[in-house]
Design a protein around this motif. Structure first.
Motif, PDB file in Angstrom:
ATOM      1  N   CYS A 156       0.861  -1.173   0.000  1.00 14.14           N
ATOM      2  CA  CYS A 156       0.000   0.000   0.000  1.00 14.14           C
ATOM      3  C   CYS A 156       0.908   1.237   0.000  1.00 14.14           C
ATOM      4  O   CYS A 156       1.886   1.276   0.751  1.00 14.14           O
ATOM      5  N   PRO A 157       0.608   2.245  -0.817  1.00 20.61           N
ATOM      6  CA  PRO A 157       1.465   3.430  -0.849  1.00 20.61           C
ATOM      7  C   PRO A 157       1.443   4.222   0.448  1.00 20.61           C
ATOM      8  O   PRO A 157       2.346   5.004   0.713  1.00 20.61           O
ATOM      9  N   VAL A 158       0.441   4.010   1.296  1.00 17.09           N
ATOM     10  CA  VAL A 158       0.342   4.727   2.571  1.00 17.09           C
ATOM     11  C   VAL A 158       0.829   3.865   3.733  1.00 17.09           C
ATOM     12  O   VAL A 158       1.606   4.313   4.571  1.00 17.09           O
ATOM     13  N   CYS A 159       0.388   2.602   3.778  1.00 14.34           N
ATOM     14  CA  CYS A 159       0.637   1.734   4.933  1.00 14.34           C
ATOM     15  C   CYS A 159       1.810   0.768   4.782  1.00 14.34           C
ATOM     16  O   CYS A 159       2.217   0.138   5.749  1.00 14.34           O
ATOM     17  N   GLY A 160       2.328   0.586   3.578  1.00 20.45           N
ATOM     18  CA  GLY A 160       3.422  -0.354   3.356  1.00 20.45           C
ATOM     19  C   GLY A 160       2.907  -1.753   3.043  1.00 20.45           C
ATOM     20  O   GLY A 160       1.752  -1.941   2.662  1.00 20.45           O
ATOM     21  N   LYS A 161       3.771  -2.758   3.206  1.00 19.86           N
ATOM     22  CA  LYS A 161       3.409  -4.148   2.865  1.00 19.86           C
ATOM     23  C   LYS A 161       2.352  -4.676   3.824  1.00 19.86           C
ATOM     24  O   LYS A 161       2.498  -4.570   5.029  1.00 19.86           O
ATOM     25  N   ARG A 162       1.299  -5.254   3.227  1.00 16.71           N
ATOM     26  CA  ARG A 162       0.201  -5.823   4.002  1.00 16.71           C
ATOM     27  C   ARG A 162      -0.271  -7.106   3.327  1.00 16.71           C
ATOM     28  O   ARG A 162      -0.082  -7.318   2.151  1.00 16.71           O
ATOM     29  N   ASP A 163      -0.966  -7.930   4.103  1.00 13.24           N
ATOM     30  CA  ASP A 163      -1.530  -9.171   3.590  1.00 13.24           C
ATOM     31  C   ASP A 163      -2.666  -8.855   2.622  1.00 13.24           C
ATOM     32  O   ASP A 163      -3.419  -7.898   2.816  1.00 13.24           O
ATOM     33  N   VAL A 164      -2.811  -9.634   1.580  1.00 14.85           N
ATOM     34  CA  VAL A 164      -3.796  -9.385   0.531  1.00 14.85           C
ATOM     35  C   VAL A 164      -5.227  -9.388   1.074  1.00 14.85           C
ATOM     36  O   VAL A 164      -6.111  -8.752   0.498  1.00 14.85           O
ATOM     37  N   TYR A 165      -5.483 -10.036   2.193  1.00 12.67           N
ATOM     38  CA  TYR A 165      -6.835 -10.104   2.741  1.00 12.67           C
ATOM     39  C   TYR A 165      -7.328  -8.752   3.247  1.00 12.67           C
ATOM     40  O   TYR A 165      -8.515  -8.592   3.518  1.00 12.67           O
ATOM     41  N   GLU A 166      -6.453  -7.755   3.353  1.00 13.73           N
ATOM     42  CA  GLU A 166      -6.862  -6.403   3.730  1.00 13.73           C
ATOM     43  C   GLU A 166      -7.370  -5.602   2.530  1.00 13.73           C
ATOM     44  O   GLU A 166      -7.905  -4.513   2.693  1.00 13.73           O
ATOM     45  N   GLU A 214      -2.913  -3.391 -12.072  1.00 15.64           N
ATOM     46  CA  GLU A 214      -4.201  -3.674 -11.448  1.00 15.64           C
ATOM     47  C   GLU A 214      -4.547  -2.592 -10.428  1.00 15.64           C
ATOM     48  O   GLU A 214      -3.672  -1.967  -9.847  1.00 15.64           O
ATOM     49  N   TRP A 215      -5.862  -2.420 -10.194  1.00 16.33           N
ATOM     50  CA  TRP A 215      -6.364  -1.528  -9.161  1.00 16.33           C
ATOM     51  C   TRP A 215      -6.677  -2.334  -7.904  1.00 16.33           C
ATOM     52  O   TRP A 215      -7.254  -3.422  -7.991  1.00 16.33           O
ATOM     53  N   TRP A 216      -6.318  -1.785  -6.743  1.00 17.15           N
ATOM     54  CA  TRP A 216      -6.614  -2.409  -5.457  1.00 17.15           C
ATOM     55  C   TRP A 216      -7.113  -1.343  -4.484  1.00 17.15           C
ATOM     56  O   TRP A 216      -6.702  -0.187  -4.542  1.00 17.15           O
ATOM     57  N   TYR A 217      -8.000  -1.747  -3.577  1.00 18.44           N
ATOM     58  CA  TYR A 217      -8.556  -0.850  -2.563  1.00 18.44           C
ATOM     59  C   TYR A 217      -8.172  -1.375  -1.188  1.00 18.44           C
ATOM     60  O   TYR A 217      -8.416  -2.538  -0.869  1.00 18.44           O
ATOM     61  N   HIS A 218      -7.573  -0.526  -0.357  1.00 19.56           N
ATOM     62  CA  HIS A 218      -7.149  -0.937   0.983  1.00 19.56           C
ATOM     63  C   HIS A 218      -8.276  -0.641   1.976  1.00 19.56           C
ATOM     64  O   HIS A 218      -8.218   0.284   2.777  1.00 19.56           O
ATOM     65  N   GLY A 219      -9.303  -1.447   1.916  1.00 24.54           N
ATOM     66  CA  GLY A 219     -10.500  -1.255   2.735  1.00 24.54           C
ATOM     67  C   GLY A 219     -10.294  -1.519   4.213  1.00 24.54           C
ATOM     68  O   GLY A 219     -10.941  -0.908   5.050  1.00 24.54           O
ATOM     69  N   ALA A 220      -9.408  -2.429   4.574  1.00 20.49           N
ATOM     70  CA  ALA A 220      -9.158  -2.751   5.978  1.00 20.49           C
ATOM     71  C   ALA A 220      -8.015  -1.908   6.542  1.00 20.49           C
ATOM     72  O   ALA A 220      -7.498  -2.202   7.609  1.00 20.49           O
ATOM     73  N   GLY A 221      -7.657  -0.874   5.819  1.00 17.01           N
ATOM     74  CA  GLY A 221      -6.563  -0.014   6.263  1.00 17.01           C
ATOM     75  C   GLY A 221      -6.906   1.444   6.045  1.00 17.01           C
ATOM     76  O   GLY A 221      -7.910   1.944   6.542  1.00 17.01           O
ATOM     77  N   CYS A 222      -6.127   2.107   5.218  1.00 18.75           N
ATOM     78  CA  CYS A 222      -6.237   3.558   5.027  1.00 18.75           C
ATOM     79  C   CYS A 222      -7.367   3.975   4.080  1.00 18.75           C
ATOM     80  O   CYS A 222      -7.698   5.144   3.993  1.00 18.75           O
ATOM     81  N   GLY A 223      -7.947   3.038   3.329  1.00 18.28           N
ATOM     82  CA  GLY A 223      -9.064   3.360   2.444  1.00 18.28           C
ATOM     83  C   GLY A 223      -8.667   3.999   1.123  1.00 18.28           C
ATOM     84  O   GLY A 223      -9.479   4.647   0.483  1.00 18.28           O
ATOM     85  N   VAL A 224      -7.445   3.790   0.690  1.00 16.96           N
ATOM     86  CA  VAL A 224      -6.973   4.395  -0.551  1.00 16.96           C
ATOM     87  C   VAL A 224      -7.057   3.400  -1.715  1.00 16.96           C
ATOM     88  O   VAL A 224      -6.881   2.200  -1.523  1.00 16.96           O
TER      89      VAL A 224
END
Length: 80
Positions: free
Chosen positions: A7-17, A54-64
């Protein structure tokens, strides 16, 4: 299978987020092209193996929403 996205805001995260937003499709066709071109752009997506944007949404994090390059055969992010 699990993998990690950066994530450009939160860094490396598990795909389930994240929520998958689909492949980047490029610019929308001009209004003066045939309706079939608009239909193809909006409805048909190629699911080729290998690297793609690809587009991804960080819904379980910062919401970006963000775009990343991922290889669909290895599920690893690749440099742009």
């Amino acid at each position: 299978m699990t993998f990690r996205l950066t994530c450009p805001v939160c860094g490396k995260r598990d795909v389930y987020e994240f929520t998958y937003g689909g492949p980047e499709r490029g610019p929308r066709p001009a209004d003066d092209v045939p309706a079939e071109a608009h239909l193809r752009w909006s409805q048909f997506r190629m699911n080729r193996p290998g690297p793609r944007e690809e587009w991804w949404y960080h819904g379980a994090g910062c919401g970006v929403w963000f775009s990343t390059r991922r290889n669909s055969t290895t599920n690893r992010e690749e440099p742009r």
